[in-house]
Design a protein around this motif. Structure first.
Motif: not given
Length: 205
Positions: A62, A73-74, A76, A79, A117, A121
């Motif tokens: 991740f 958040q990163t 998506t 992910e 996760r 987030a």
């Protein structure tokens, strides 16, 4: 709908990342198949350390949380989904611990990781705390010794009988048994007589 105010209330990325990594570690420690593999040393003499490496490698699937990303958040798109995580977990079990897990426990572990996760987030750690509590309960109930007890019931019998057999062979002429079972003397032909009536002499190996 996330607002800038909501984003500002998120815990720091480092805190969310740490909680997520802890959730991964708890999930793997709660996996009975992996626990059994570690206790029996199926991953080698450093099986316990290998489990720690396993947790780190899983977390590395991740992207790391960053404060700069939208909503904390990163991306998506980066992910991995639950199926991907399960496949990764099962492959590591085969490659590193020689365990082919054919039940649904890998999917359960992957599900725990994905849920943790998603919560981390958005700055929620309920799933992490739940996993931590399960881990504490597991230690409290001495599930490790339950595994060992089950193993001992089988392995002591097997190992003792094997050892006894080996000891008997070693102490009561194991070399004779080995020679009888094997090899060269059995394959050696009988005496050969040449045309002049002399017996040919062959050298033993």
């Amino acid at each position: 709908m996330a607002t800038s105010a909501d984003s500002a209330q998120l815990p720091p990325a480092a805190e969310r990342q740490t909680n997520f990594e802890q959730a991964v570690a708890y999930s793997l420690h709660l996996w009975p198949a992996l626990t059994l593999a570690v206790q029996n040393g199926w991953g080698g003499p450093d099986s316990d350390d290998k489990r720690d490496w396993f947790a780190g490698a899983t977390a590395d699937l991740f992207p790391t949380f960053t404060d700069a990303a939208q909503g904390g958040q990163t991306d998506t798109a980066e992910e991995p989904d639950m199926e991907y995580v399960e496949t990764f977990l099962l492959q590591i079990m085969i490659d590193e611990f020689d365990v082919n897990t054919d039940d649904d426990s890998g999917l359960e572990v992957a599900g725990n990781i994905i849920r943790a996760r998603a919560q981390c987030a958005i700055g929620q750690f309920d799933e992490v705390r739940k996993l931590a509590q399960r881990f504490q309960n597991l230690k409290g109930n001495n599930v490790d010794t339950m595994f060992k007890k089950a193993d001992d019931a089988d392995q002591d019998t097997d190992w003792e009988s094997d050892d006894d057999e080996n000891d008997d062979e070693d102490e009561e002429g194991g070399a004779d048994v080995d020679m009888a079972d094997a090899p060269a003397p059995k394959e050696k032909p009988g005496p050969e007589v040449d045309d002049d009536g002399f017996t040919k002499v062959t050298h033993k190996r």
